[in-house]
Motif scaffolding. Structure first.
Motif, PDB file in Angstrom:
ATOM      1  N   ASN A   1     -80.237  10.886  -6.117  1.00  0.00           N
ATOM      2  CA  ASN A   1     -79.749   9.685  -5.434  1.00  0.00           C
ATOM      3  C   ASN A   1     -80.166   9.701  -3.953  1.00  0.00           C
ATOM      4  O   ASN A   1     -79.946  10.690  -3.255  1.00  0.00           O
ATOM      5  N   GLU A   2     -80.769   8.617  -3.530  1.00  0.00           N
ATOM      6  CA  GLU A   2     -81.239   8.529  -2.148  1.00  0.00           C
ATOM      7  C   GLU A   2     -80.037   8.391  -1.204  1.00  0.00           C
ATOM      8  O   GLU A   2     -79.131   7.585  -1.462  1.00  0.00           O
TER       9      GLU A   2
ATOM     10  N   VAL B   1     -77.873   7.440   2.167  1.00  0.00           N
ATOM     11  CA  VAL B   1     -77.831   6.227   2.996  1.00  0.00           C
ATOM     12  C   VAL B   1     -78.597   6.468   4.294  1.00  0.00           C
ATOM     13  O   VAL B   1     -78.494   7.526   4.898  1.00  0.00           O
ATOM     14  N   LYS B   2     -79.409   5.486   4.650  1.00  0.00           N
ATOM     15  CA  LYS B   2     -80.134   5.581   5.922  1.00  0.00           C
ATOM     16  C   LYS B   2     -79.744   4.374   6.757  1.00  0.00           C
ATOM     17  O   LYS B   2     -80.462   3.369   6.782  1.00  0.00           O
ATOM     18  N   VAL B   3     -78.604   4.445   7.383  1.00  0.00           N
ATOM     19  CA  VAL B   3     -78.108   3.305   8.157  1.00  0.00           C
ATOM     20  C   VAL B   3     -79.108   2.954   9.248  1.00  0.00           C
ATOM     21  O   VAL B   3     -79.549   3.833   9.994  1.00  0.00           O
ATOM     22  N   THR B   4     -79.454   1.687   9.309  1.00  0.00           N
ATOM     23  CA  THR B   4     -80.457   1.269  10.294  1.00  0.00           C
ATOM     24  C   THR B   4     -79.902   1.328  11.718  1.00  0.00           C
ATOM     25  O   THR B   4     -78.713   1.099  11.945  1.00  0.00           O
TER      26      THR B   4
ATOM     27  N   SER C   1     -81.084   3.346  -6.070  1.00  0.00           N
ATOM     28  CA  SER C   1     -81.258   4.412  -5.074  1.00  0.00           C
ATOM     29  C   SER C   1     -81.665   5.722  -5.744  1.00  0.00           C
ATOM     30  O   SER C   1     -81.986   6.687  -5.072  1.00  0.00           O
ATOM     31  N   THR C   2     -81.662   5.765  -7.097  1.00  0.00           N
ATOM     32  CA  THR C   2     -82.137   6.961  -7.799  1.00  0.00           C
ATOM     33  C   THR C   2     -83.616   6.823  -8.158  1.00  0.00           C
ATOM     34  O   THR C   2     -84.161   7.650  -8.898  1.00  0.00           O
TER      35      THR C   2
ATOM     36  N   ILE D   1     -78.976   0.208   1.333  1.00  0.00           N
ATOM     37  CA  ILE D   1     -79.116   1.562   1.870  1.00  0.00           C
ATOM     38  C   ILE D   1     -78.993   1.576   3.397  1.00  0.00           C
ATOM     39  O   ILE D   1     -78.483   2.530   3.967  1.00  0.00           O
ATOM     40  N   GLU D   2     -79.434   0.483   4.017  1.00  0.00           N
ATOM     41  CA  GLU D   2     -79.404   0.456   5.485  1.00  0.00           C
ATOM     42  C   GLU D   2     -78.099  -0.109   6.053  1.00  0.00           C
ATOM     43  O   GLU D   2     -77.926  -0.158   7.257  1.00  0.00           O
ATOM     44  N   MET D   3     -77.221  -0.529   5.187  1.00  0.00           N
ATOM     45  CA  MET D   3     -75.962  -1.151   5.614  1.00  0.00           C
ATOM     46  C   MET D   3     -74.939  -0.089   6.044  1.00  0.00           C
ATOM     47  O   MET D   3     -74.667   0.837   5.281  1.00  0.00           O
TER      48      MET D   3
END
Lengths: 130, 335
Positions: free
Chosen positions: A102-103, A105-108, B21-22, B325-327
């Motif tokens: 699972n990737e 989180v990359k918060v912008t 996201s996987t 993902i960017e939130m």
């Protein structure tokens, strides 16, 4: 021909010659005995030293055997403990492949993106309250 | 420890695409087939079939295309079918999801979908999703390629064509246009045109779709397009070169006009930049020569530059996933 050679050859001075060589032979024999005694002493010292070393090694080996026995006992004890604990207190949680890949989180950090995302969230909140 | 999985979905009229996201990418036909009678029910052993499986067995099924017009049809069966499609897509994408894991999803819908249709999506998904975000499809495309500066996104789907004018901030209502001239419209036009010229030939929506996807073009010149069609069971070759071009132009002309309108109503200082940054996405971007055709339509305005996006099928869902993902977490909490 020299005088001695002459005497030997003729057998006249044989006895004389042996008498003349006797002190030298005596000294040689005594020297040999002394060297032998010294050599014998040295060997005996080395023997004693070896015996001491051997004793020390035997003691060390015995110590290691004792330690090994103690550790084996401890391992057995701990293994028994784990086998009694496992079914009751350790829960076996399966780790799924999905969770591993699972990737994260990359918060912008981009301010304009954050503003747009905020607006999207606001629109979605409004959608639910309309 | 529970995990949070993120999913971006492009809920399309013809195909629905999903990116997780996987790293999963799944695409399926947006249709559900219900057995016609007790015999077909016994044959399939299920209450319904989904996607390509349903399409391949359509003769024994009552087919439901819940997003036939670009948005969810509001009848009970269509709403149920949409829920089934989304539920199965997500289950297929995250087969190892544990009960305490969370799923946060962004779903792309046409730019001008009604509030009611957006609410329907939220209602049907809230039982199996933890957080749902409804986003504009065209904006998702822009987000996937990080194009927020002056550019024009043209997302040609099956039910609708969405145009979105980007200018460095969130697009307003006047920046977005939704047209009903899209893939399904083109299918109908091609069917009518072929039947007009060759009234005896046998056509199905699948035959038309195959012809369109393989041969559709809007060039000035093309290789002759010969297709094999049947007339009362007899196969024969038919030349549809001119028919196909005329039909495809019927789709691209209104799109070109909408592009011109969005450019013409933009800040004059930035119109040239907008004309030179036209991005075409969606299944319609596969029409051969569509970029050149749009560029030609802008010649009288001073020319322009249009390009087709590389990953036309998944760009919308990838953009929606990227948003998730960017939130920041506190933003999610507000929903």
């Amino acid at each position: 021909m020299s005088l001695i050679g002459y005497e030997i050859a003729t057998g006249i001075g044989g006895g004389k010659t042996i008498v003349a060589m006797l002190p030298g032979l005596t000294i040689l024999t005594l020297g040999g005995i002394i060297v032998w005694q010294l050599w014998k002493k040295k060997i005996s010292q080395l023997d004693q030293k070896n015996v001491k070393t051997s004793d020390k090694l035997t003691i060390a080996v015995n110590r290691l055997i004792t330690e090994n026995n103690e550790l084996s006992k401890k391992i057995n004890h701990l293994q028994t403990k784990i086998s009694t604990l496992q079914p009751t207190t350790i829960s076996q949680k399966s780790v799924t492949l999905d969770s591993l890949i699972n990737e994260s989180v990359k918060v912008t950090k981009n301010s304009s993106k954050l503003a747009m995302l905020k607006q999207i969230v606001a629109d979605n909140v409004a959608l639910r309250t309309t | 420890m529970s995990n949070t999985f993120y999913i971006g979905i492009d809920l399309g009229t013809s195909r629905s695409c999903l990116a997780t996201s996987t790293g999963k990418r799944i695409s399926t036909r947006t249709c559900v087939g219900y057995p016609k009678d007790i015999i077909s029910q016994k044959r399939f052993g299920k209450d319904y079939l989904l996607g390509d499986d349903a399409l391949n067995n359509r003769l024994a099924l009552n087919m439901i295309w819940p997003l036939a017009d670009g948005i969810i049809c509001e009848d009970k069966k269509s709403i149920e079918a949409t829920g089934l499609i989304l539920k199965h897509l997500i289950a297929e994408a995250l087969p190892e999801k544990q009960a305490d894991d969370k799923i946060y999803v962004a779903i792309g819908v046409p730019a001008q979908a009604s509030i009611n249709s957006k609410k329907v999506i939220i209602d049907i998904t809230k039982s199996f999703l933890d957080k749902i975000l409804i986003v504009s499809e065209a904006f998702s495309v822009a987000y996937s390629i990080d194009r927020f500066d002056e550019c024009l996104i043209v997302d040609i789907g099956a039910g609708t064509t969405d145009l979105c004018r980007m200018h460095g901030s969130m697009p307003e209502e006047e920046d977005q246009v939704t047209l009903n001239f899209a893939g399904n419209f083109l299918d109908n036009v091609i069917t009518q045109a072929i039947l007009e010229k060759f009234p005896e030939v046998q056509l199905t929506p699948q035959i038309i779709r195959r012809i369109k996807e393989k041969h559709g073009y809007v060039y000035d010149v093309s290789e002759p397009v010969q297709v094999t069609l049947t007339t009362q069971g007899l196969p024969a070759e038919y030349d549809i070169t001119d028919i196909l071009k005329e039909c495809c132009l019927k789709l691209t002309n209104p799109i070109s006009q909408a592009i011109q309108k969005l450019i013409a109503t933009f800040d004059p200082d930035f119109q040239k930049k907008l004309r030179n940054n036209i991005i075409i996405a969606g299944g319609g971007s596969r029409l051969k020569g569509i970029d050149i055709s749009i560029e030609k339509s802008l010649e009288k305005y001073g020319g322009g530059d249009a390009e087709c996006i590389q990953d036309a099928e998944f760009c919308g869902s990838i953009g929606a996933l990227k948003m998730c993902i960017e939130m920041p977490d506190d933003y999610w909490e507000e929903i």
